[in-house]
Each structure stands twice: as structure tokens, then as C-alpha cells.
Design an enzyme around this catalytic site. Structure first.
Site, PDB file in Angstrom:
ATOM      1  N   TRP A 102      60.169  21.975 -32.673  1.00  9.26           N
ATOM      2  CA  TRP A 102      61.482  21.425 -33.047  1.00  9.26           C
ATOM      3  C   TRP A 102      61.371  19.974 -33.474  1.00  9.26           C
ATOM      4  O   TRP A 102      62.018  19.549 -34.424  1.00  9.26           O
ATOM      5  CB  TRP A 102      62.487  21.598 -31.908  1.00  9.26           C
ATOM      6  CG  TRP A 102      62.779  23.037 -31.636  1.00  9.26           C
ATOM      7  CD1 TRP A 102      62.546  23.724 -30.481  1.00  9.26           C
ATOM      8  CD2 TRP A 102      63.334  24.001 -32.547  1.00  9.26           C
ATOM      9  NE1 TRP A 102      62.916  25.031 -30.616  1.00  9.26           N
ATOM     10  CE2 TRP A 102      63.398  25.233 -31.866  1.00  9.26           C
ATOM     11  CE3 TRP A 102      63.764  23.937 -33.877  1.00  9.26           C
ATOM     12  CZ2 TRP A 102      63.890  26.402 -32.475  1.00  9.26           C
ATOM     13  CZ3 TRP A 102      64.255  25.105 -34.483  1.00  9.26           C
ATOM     14  CH2 TRP A 102      64.318  26.306 -33.779  1.00  9.26           C
ATOM     15  N   ASP A 172      67.428  15.295 -29.010  1.00 10.00           N
ATOM     16  CA  ASP A 172      67.758  16.697 -29.223  1.00 10.00           C
ATOM     17  C   ASP A 172      67.725  17.340 -27.838  1.00 10.00           C
ATOM     18  O   ASP A 172      66.665  17.547 -27.265  1.00 10.00           O
ATOM     19  CB  ASP A 172      66.733  17.342 -30.157  1.00 10.00           C
ATOM     20  CG  ASP A 172      66.953  18.848 -30.318  1.00 10.00           C
ATOM     21  OD1 ASP A 172      67.876  19.396 -29.696  1.00 10.00           O
ATOM     22  OD2 ASP A 172      66.175  19.468 -31.079  1.00 10.00           O
ATOM     23  N   LYS A 196      72.114  27.582 -26.226  1.00 10.05           N
ATOM     24  CA  LYS A 196      71.092  27.715 -25.191  1.00 10.05           C
ATOM     25  C   LYS A 196      71.725  27.578 -23.800  1.00 10.05           C
ATOM     26  O   LYS A 196      71.513  28.398 -22.943  1.00 10.05           O
ATOM     27  CB  LYS A 196      70.012  26.639 -25.354  1.00 10.05           C
ATOM     28  CG  LYS A 196      69.436  26.549 -26.769  1.00 10.05           C
ATOM     29  CD  LYS A 196      68.154  27.337 -26.952  1.00 10.05           C
ATOM     30  CE  LYS A 196      67.795  27.613 -28.403  1.00 10.05           C
ATOM     31  NZ  LYS A 196      67.414  26.462 -29.196  1.00 10.05           N
TER      32      LYS A 196
HETATM   33  C1  LIG Z   1      66.924  26.141 -30.533  1.00 13.39           C
HETATM   34  C2  LIG Z   1      66.573  24.736 -30.756  1.00 13.39           C
HETATM   35  C3  LIG Z   1      66.823  24.087 -31.985  1.00 13.39           C
HETATM   36  C4  LIG Z   1      67.419  24.811 -33.173  1.00 13.39           C
HETATM   37  O1  LIG Z   1      68.748  25.045 -32.957  1.00 13.39           O
HETATM   38  P1  LIG Z   1      69.719  25.681 -34.034  1.00 13.39           P
HETATM   39  O2  LIG Z   1      71.052  25.466 -33.413  1.00 13.39           O
HETATM   40  O3  LIG Z   1      69.324  27.113 -34.179  1.00 13.39           O
HETATM   41  O4  LIG Z   1      69.544  24.939 -35.315  1.00 13.39           O
HETATM   42  C5  LIG Z   1      66.512  22.758 -32.099  1.00 13.39           C
HETATM   43  N1  LIG Z   1      65.982  22.068 -31.073  1.00 13.39           N
HETATM   44  C6  LIG Z   1      65.727  22.650 -29.889  1.00 13.39           C
HETATM   45  C7  LIG Z   1      65.151  21.837 -28.776  1.00 13.39           C
HETATM   46  C8  LIG Z   1      66.022  23.988 -29.693  1.00 13.39           C
HETATM   47  O5  LIG Z   1      65.767  24.574 -28.510  1.00 13.39           O
END
Ligand SMILES: *Cc1c(COP(=O)(O)O)cnc(C)c1O
Length: 359
Positions: A102, A172, A196
Site C-alpha cells: 500500500w 493511511d 476494514k
Molecule cells: C485496503 C487498503 C488500502 C486500499 O483501500 P481501498 O479503499 O480499496 O482503496 C489502502 N491502504 C491500506 C493500508 C489498506 O489496508
């Protein structure tokens, strides 16, 4: 009806009481005679829903008054672009910590708009650890420093966050937001795809310090300028209404559980159940060393691929689903987000014990 024990990394498990409430309110939301999916986003009722969700998340994270909470779309992946588009200033320079797939994508996107300095990376260790931040120097000319607080795929996470002084820190937090207490004032911007740990897919949470809003690069599309959502209280256009409603129920559920300190204690307990078993096992093995372990995503391996496949098939037959590891790590990964009960983690551990005995 049978509900499985769902270890999906995302979209993932939601609190059962939230799903039941949503089901009960599906056809007639509190006497309106319609579903939340069917009502105007400008209606009094929906305004109460979105404002209620904001009040709850502010309470959960003790978000200070000089931070905006935005309900956006496009997932965390759109934030990979929105962050540089909005935070780059004249010199267009940022620092990134590289800890997995990511952060790789976030770096690639920021490079489209300016200069990225990779300050530290754990790529050489195949992302099984968090790089040492002790000796890091942050060039004050950088517009921000970005990191991924929990690496969903590799199962690593930071024990402490980088100290960047006056440089805005951007995180993030897609896979660990609301899993523990954090100090929001340490950050310039926090973002997370909701799917998540916070709600359904389609909603992206952004918590941003006010002074960082309003300086987007001139080429920034209207919808990608934080100012657009901030000025309109996330109602510039039609927001993901139903996802916001469900996330609001999840936030209320978290408050009812005792908030994030209670959640953190529970999450640490759940993770310890699994790690303690893995560390004591002669067959199963955790892929991440102790100081870097995530309490949300726990990858583990058996001695060979045949055994991994065998385990996954038997687990699925027993009702433990979505345990397959990411293809870049292999083996298994148990994602045990907030909504996963401790009893379910214990049931998985018991199942693994039996597997080990019978092999
Ligand atoms: C799942 C995830 C993403 C991507 O997320 P989307 O909402 O599908 O764009 C980005 N960063 C992390 C840490 C993730 O777990």
C-alpha cells in the site's frame, strides 16, 4: 441461517448487532416509511444521520475542533492522489516510509505530482518488519511525511509513530483506524477506507487539520480538493449515504463497548491468543517478529504449501473462512478486526491445536 467466522481482510466482519439493527430498519427507517437508501441526502433525517456519525467519531477519537472530519468516496486509493494534490506546496516535496504494497502505491501516486523521498524502507526484509526510525532526519522543506500505520498484507504495524516536528504527518490508517486510541493532534491528516474496521466499502474517512485545507494544486479536480467537502460538510454532491449510516451505527457500537481504550484492550487480548499459540507451536509459525506485529492482521505459515492448502480447506469446512494469505506472503492470514469476538479467535486457536495434533 448459519453465520461463518469471517477472517476477511476487507471488506470484513461487522458487528452482528449493527447488521441486525440495519435489517430491522431496512424497509422503514424510524417511521419515515422508507429505507436510508431511498431518502434524499438533503432530508432532515439524513442530515441527522451524517451529523450523528460525525459526533460519534469525534467522540471516539477525541478529534480536536481544528480538525475536519470528511466522509468521502474513492477508497484509500483515491487518497494516494488527494494527499499530494492538496498538501504539496511550491517545492512539491514529501517524505514517505515504505513498508509494503500500500505504501508502494501511495508513493507511485505522489510521484505523479512532485518529488518523493523514501525516508526508510523494509523492502530488503520483504516487509516483515518496520524500519528503524531512530536515526531519521526530516528535511524541514518537506510538505508532509506519509506512512501506513498498519500493513494489512504483511501484518506489521508501528509501535510508535514518526516524530516529524512541524512537518505534517499523514497516515493511511485503513486497517487499524478505531482499533486503539491515538493522539489525533500529532497528525496533519489521517485517512482510511471504511471497509476494514469502520463500516462498508464505498466510504472513505478523512480527518484533516483545518490549516492544511484550501491550498490544493491548481490542476486539482473539484471533487479531489478537500475544501470542496469541508465547505459542504461532505454534502457537495451525493455522499455514500447508506455506508455513512452503517458506519454511524458502528461508531455508536464502539461507544457502547466502552470506546477505544476498551476496544484496544480487547484487540490486544485477541491478538495475544493467536500469537501465543503460534509462538508455542512446533508446526505453525508467525511471519512477523514480536516488535512489529499487527494486532489486526496476523499472517502465519505451515511448513509447506501442501499443508497450507490442506489447513485452509479443513478450516473452511469447519466454518473459518477467508483465512488465505495474500499471494505475496502465502499461507494464512487471520484478520481480527474490532467486530471479531474473542471467542471466535479462541475457536480458531482450538481448531489449529487439533490440526497440529492430528497431522
Ligand atoms: C485496503 C487498503 C488500502 C486500499 O483501500 P481501498 O479503499 O480499496 O482503496 C489502502 N491502504 C491500506 C493500508 C489498506 O489496508
Amino acid at each position: 441461517m448459519t453465520r461463518v467466522i469471517n477472517f476477511s481482510p476487507g471488506p470484513s466482519i461487522l458487528p452482528e448487532s449493527v447488521l441486525k439493527q440495519a435489517a430491522a430498519e431496512m424497509l422503514d427507517y424510524r417511521g419515515t416509511g422508507m429505507s436510508v437508501m431511498e431518502m434524499s441526502h438533503r432530508s432532515e433525517t439524513f442530515l441527522e444521520i451524517i451529523e450523528g456519525a460525525e459526533v460519534s467519531i469525534r467522540q471516539l477519537l477525541s478529534v480536536p475542533a481544528n480538525f475536519k472530519v470528511l466522509f468521502l468516496q474513492g477508497g484509500a486509493s483515491t487518497q494516494f492522489a488527494m494527499v499530494p494534490l492538496n498538501l504539496f506546496r511550491k517545492k512539491r516535496k514529501a517524505g514517505y516510509l515504505h513498508t509494503g504494497a500500500w505504501s508502494h502505491k501511495a508513493i507511485a501516486e505522489a510521484k505523479r505530482y512532485g518529488t518523493v523521498q523514501v525516508l526508510a524502507s523494509s523492502e530488503e526484509d520483504r516487509f516483515t518488519r518496520i524500519p528503524d526510525l531512530g536515526n531519521l532526519r526530516f528535511d524541514p522543506g518537506m510538505d508532509y511525511v506519509h506512512f501506513t500505520s498498519n500493513n494489512t498484507i504483511f501484518g506489521t504495524s508501528y509501535r510508535d509513530f514518526p516524530h516529524t516536528g512541524s512537518i505534517p504527518l499523514v497516515a493511511d490508517m485503513s486497517s487499524d483506524i478505531l482499533s486503539k486510541e491515538i493522539e489525533v493532534p500529532r497528525f496533519g491528516l489521517i485517512y482510511a477506507g471504511a471497509q476494514k474496521n469502520a463500516g462498508p466499502a464505498g466510504l472513505t474517512l478523512v480527518i484533516i487539520r483545518e490549516d492544511l485545507i484550501g491550498h490544493a494544486l491548481p490542476e486539482t479536480p473539484t471533487m479531489l480538493d478537500y475544501q470542496t467537502a469541508a465547505k459542504a460538510r461532505s454534502l457537495y454532491n451525493t455522499p455514500p449515504c447508506y455506508a455513512i449510516y452503517i458506519a454511524g451505527l458502528v461508531f455508536r457500537w464502539l461507544l457502547d463497548q466502552g470506546g477505544l481504550s476498551a476496544m484496544e484492550a480487547l484487540n490486544r487480548h485477541k491478538a495475544a491468543l493467536l500469537y501465543d499459540f503460534l509462538d508455542g507451536s512446533t508446526l505453525f509459525k508467525a511471519t512477523v517478529a514480536e516488535p512489529f506485529r499487527s494486532i489486526m492482521n496476523i499472517p502465519f505459515l505451515l511448513p509447506d504449501n501442501t499443508m497450507n492448502t490442506q489447513f485452509l480447506a479443513q478450516a473452511e469446512a469447519a466454518g473459518f473462512v477467508n483465512l488465505k494469505g495474500h499471494r505475496s506472503v502465502g499461507g494464512m492470514r487471520a484478520s481480527i478486526y474490532n467486530a471479531m469476538p474473542a471467542e471466535a479467535v479462541q475457536a480458531l486457536v482450538n481448531f489449529m491445536k487439533t490440526f497440529e495434533k492430528n497431522i
